[in-house]
Design a protein around this motif. Structure first.
Motif, mmCIF file in Angstrom:
data_model
loop_
_atom_site.group_PDB
_atom_site.id
_atom_site.type_symbol
_atom_site.label_atom_id
_atom_site.label_comp_id
_atom_site.label_asym_id
_atom_site.label_seq_id
_atom_site.Cartn_x
_atom_site.Cartn_y
_atom_site.Cartn_z
ATOM 1 N N LYS A 167 0.833 -1.197 0.000
ATOM 2 C CA LYS A 167 0.000 0.000 0.000
ATOM 3 C C LYS A 167 0.875 1.258 0.000
ATOM 4 C CE LYS A 167 -3.930 -1.954 2.535
ATOM 5 N NZ LYS A 167 -4.757 -1.857 3.753
ATOM 6 N N CYS A 179 -3.486 4.411 -11.926
ATOM 7 C CA CYS A 179 -4.144 3.123 -11.656
ATOM 8 C C CYS A 179 -4.369 2.321 -12.932
ATOM 9 C CB CYS A 179 -5.464 3.353 -10.925
ATOM 10 S SG CYS A 179 -5.253 3.900 -9.212
ATOM 11 N N VAL A 215 -3.629 -3.604 -9.452
ATOM 12 C CA VAL A 215 -4.277 -2.774 -8.435
ATOM 13 C C VAL A 215 -5.402 -3.588 -7.805
ATOM 14 C CG1 VAL A 215 -5.568 -0.656 -7.977
ATOM 15 C CG2 VAL A 215 -3.702 -0.639 -9.643
ATOM 16 N N GLU A 216 -5.245 -3.899 -6.517
ATOM 17 C CA GLU A 216 -6.258 -4.685 -5.820
ATOM 18 C C GLU A 216 -7.360 -3.812 -5.235
ATOM 19 O OE1 GLU A 216 -3.920 -7.162 -3.037
ATOM 20 O OE2 GLU A 216 -4.418 -8.795 -4.415
ATOM 21 N N GLU A 217 -6.982 -2.612 -4.807
ATOM 22 C CA GLU A 217 -7.970 -1.751 -4.168
ATOM 23 C C GLU A 217 -7.502 -0.306 -4.227
ATOM 24 O OE1 GLU A 217 -10.542 -1.590 0.030
ATOM 25 O OE2 GLU A 217 -8.664 -2.696 -0.065
ATOM 26 N N LEU A 218 -8.446 0.593 -4.404
ATOM 27 C CA LEU A 218 -8.190 2.031 -4.308
ATOM 28 C C LEU A 218 -8.987 2.526 -3.120
ATOM 29 C CD1 LEU A 218 -6.942 4.616 -5.440
ATOM 30 C CD2 LEU A 218 -8.939 4.844 -6.920
ATOM 31 N N ILE A 219 -8.280 3.047 -2.133
ATOM 32 C CA ILE A 219 -8.899 3.425 -0.862
ATOM 33 C C ILE A 219 -8.876 4.935 -0.724
ATOM 34 C CG2 ILE A 219 -8.818 3.123 1.650
ATOM 35 C CD1 ILE A 219 -6.950 0.637 0.990
ATOM 36 N N ASN A 220 -10.014 5.508 -0.417
ATOM 37 C CA ASN A 220 -10.075 6.940 -0.126
ATOM 38 C C ASN A 220 -10.407 7.109 1.344
ATOM 39 O OD1 ASN A 220 -10.408 9.666 0.037
ATOM 40 N ND2 ASN A 220 -11.823 9.843 -1.676
ATOM 41 N N ILE A 249 -3.362 3.457 -2.707
ATOM 42 C CA ILE A 249 -3.412 2.410 -3.722
ATOM 43 C C ILE A 249 -2.814 1.139 -3.130
ATOM 44 C CG2 ILE A 249 -2.692 1.748 -6.054
ATOM 45 C CD1 ILE A 249 -2.244 4.804 -6.571
ATOM 46 N N ASP A 250 -3.515 0.028 -3.277
ATOM 47 C CA ASP A 250 -3.039 -1.273 -2.794
ATOM 48 C C ASP A 250 -2.797 -2.158 -4.011
ATOM 49 O OD1 ASP A 250 -2.409 -3.512 -1.381
ATOM 50 O OD2 ASP A 250 -4.377 -3.799 -0.466
#
Length: 474
Positions: free
Chosen positions: A2, A22, A32-37, A158-159
């Motif tokens: 991350k 991304c 890209v496994e996950e986009l976290i806000n 970004i993960d």
């Protein structure tokens, strides 16, 4: 792995949007496994001004506060001991979800006084375990502003998934290097210039292992007169953003280095070490230690460990020990920057069932030059943040013979991958990735960079690098 967008931009000079980044990462093989806000869960929370805080008429430990939210003035009953007239705090309106407690706020009456919303602690926002009082902001904090924006927590995270061969991307800098090679910006220079020591270290290495390859290279440095308080806010914010809890400056620096440049470190409280040397050796069956995760581990014969004359206090490449860990009282610190055998680290971790971020990196193979530049990069952070004075280096072993020259025949790109990549484009990709490139045509010579020592082995690997950076979508 991350990382936040702003952290990436510490290494990458770019005008690319979050969407472009991304979209590009998977085309480089970095899924890209996950986009976290993180700002989403904090969107209801704003900065408020406590106009008045008076004693609750029916409860000794409660205060009745008049709170200016920027749009209205409302009444809030607060039990925090630091609630006071004139302070700025973080306000949660009725109807909002409090992430740290899982509670949905409702208007209510507390001991006979109406309460609308609440003033929040860090724990209630899910930021830390701190719950001794509500968040106390600076006097100039703008009333009505989003707290996430004010605190810099509106930074997307970004993960990405890292395949086992890409240990170089287990640091933000490695990811930035790949994006720069793909044309999304320029990799910024990294200051790894030498930090000269001013005295001889009172702690040395005592390495007693049957094979030099178990500990090919380790560098140590003693720091005296450090002040181990909280780490700077910028560092804490980055660690929190990727799920790590800030502990103290010295500990946070080691975690930050691991995530920033993929270089695990270990910091010992030097005054808790006995005998004047850290011994690196193989364990004997039945020996044990208490690790930093507060668990006790018992070793089998032949596991790589570190310790002093009082016994083991470090599972090499995996986790340090509680006995010599750094705390608020630490004034003298000894820093370890090592290369350990990846197979030894992996076997110990599996047998004892210990997972750690350090193990994850060590068992995939580290940049063999890491102790050379890592000790200076870490020294700058320690001296800048904690003060003190640095010793001369204490070195055992030397860098592995990592330099390898591979010849690439340009025709093999089309032959192996079925893709036409112009020769100059292919050579530019390798150069951007850190390879030293010369020659042309069927005799392109490429000297690999040390951070790709473990996975780039031959001509087909170079073809893979070229088509990867050229884009899997091509």
């Amino acid at each position: 792995m991350k990382f936040s967008l702003s952290w990436l931009k510490e290494h990458l000079e770019t005008d690319a949007t979050l969407e472009q980044i991304c979209d590009t990462l998977p085309m480089l093989g970095l899924e890209v496994e996950e986009l976290i806000n993180p700002a989403e869960k904090l969107s209801p929370f704003t900065i408020a001004h406590v106009i008045e805080a008076v004693q609750h008429p029916n409860a000794d430990r409660l205060r009745v506060c008049k709170v200016d939210t920027g749009t209205e003035t409302i009444q809030v009953v607060c039990g925090a001991p630091n609630a006071r007239t004139g302070m700025k705090g973080v306000f949660a309106p009725s109807g909002s979800h409090v992430p740290g407690t899982g509670v949905d706020l409702k208007k209510g009456v507390i001991r006979g006084e109406e309460s609308n919303g609440m003033l929040c602690s860090e724990r209630e926002l899910g930021l830390s375990d701190e719950h001794d009082g509500i968040i106390d902001l600076a006097e100039d904090a703008p009333v009505g502003m989003s707290y996430a924006e004010y605190a810099g927590m509106d930074d997307p995270v970004i993960d990405i998934a890292i395949t086992p061969d890409r240990a170089d991307c287990l640091g933000v800098r490695g990811i930035a290097r790949d994006l720069a090679a793909a044309g999304l910006g320029t990799l910024k220079p990294l200051d790894t210039s030498e930090v000269k020591g001013t005295f001889a270290s009172p702690i040395t290495w005592d390495v007693d292992v049957p094979e030099p390859s178990l500990v090919p290279y380790v560098v140590g440095r003693y720091f005296k007169g450090v002040k181990n308080g909280p780490s700077p806010k910028w560092m804490q914010d980055r660690l929190v953003a990727v799920g790590l809890r800030p502990i103290s400056a010295l500990v946070d620096i080691t975690n930050y280095m691991m995530l920033d440049v993929g270089r695990p470190l270990h910091a010992y409280d030097a005054d808790k070490l006995s005998g004047g040397a850290i011994r690196i050796r193989l364990s004997k069956a039945g020996e044990s230690y208490e690790a930093l995760n507060e668990k006790t581990y018992t070793f089998e014969d032949g596991m790589l460990v570190l310790g002093d004359e009082n016994g083991i206090d470090d599972m090499a490449g995996i986790m340090g020990g509680e006995r010599t860990g750094c705390g608020d009282e630490t004034v003298n610190m000894y820093l370890e920057v090592a290369i350990f055998d990846p197979i030894s680290v992996a076997m110990t971790g599996r047998k004892l069932n210990v997972l750690s971020d350090a193990r994850y990196r060590f068992e995939r193979g580290l940049d063999p030059t890491g102790p050379t530049w890592g000790v200076h990069l870490a020294s700058k952070l320690v001296l800048d943040i904690c003060g003190g004075e640095a010793s001369e280096l204490v070195v055992h072993g030397q860098e592995e013979d990592w330099q390898r020259t591979i010849t690439l025949r340009h025709s093999r790109i089309k032959g192996l991958a079925g893709i036409d990549v112009p020769e100059e484009r292919a050579k530019d990709i390798l150069t951007r990735l850190g390879f030293e490139v010369s020659g042309s045509g069927e005799a392109i010579s490429s000297v690999m960079p040390p951070w790709r020592y473990r996975d780039v082995e031959g001509e087909a690997c170079l073809v893979e690098e070229i088509i990867r950076i050229n884009g899997y979508d091509e």
